[in-house]
Enzyme design. Structure first.
Site: not given
Length: 88
Positions: A44, A57
């Protein structure tokens, strides 16, 4: 600051350890068969820039980015490419 230990462990287990475990099994199979191949990890853009309330995350994806780089070095001699995509 509000992330629980359980959430932290679940995200790391899924995003980092999961990719590690699967990649390790697949890479071993490719090496044993001498076929080469490709492993593609889905990371990501949050691995490279901070986002509010996304510490776990972001950590998991940053770890995945580095794992991908190290695996590329280690597996390259076996004709195994390891790459990352970092969608937004």
């Amino acid at each position: 600051m509000n992330t629980t230990r359980e959430t932290f462990e679940r995200v790391i287990d899924t995003n980092l350890k999961g990719a590690f475990n699967v990649s390790q099994v697949i890479a071993k199979s490719m090496i044993d068969r001498k076929t080469g191949g490709s492993i593609v990890n889905i990371s990501s853009v949050d691995s490279t820039r901070p986002s509010r309330e996304a510490v776990t995350y972001s950590i998991s994806k940053a770890g995945l980015d580095m794992m991908t780089k190290v695996m590329a070095l280690e597996l390259g001699p076996h004709q195994i490419r390891v790459n990352n995509v970092n969608p937004t």
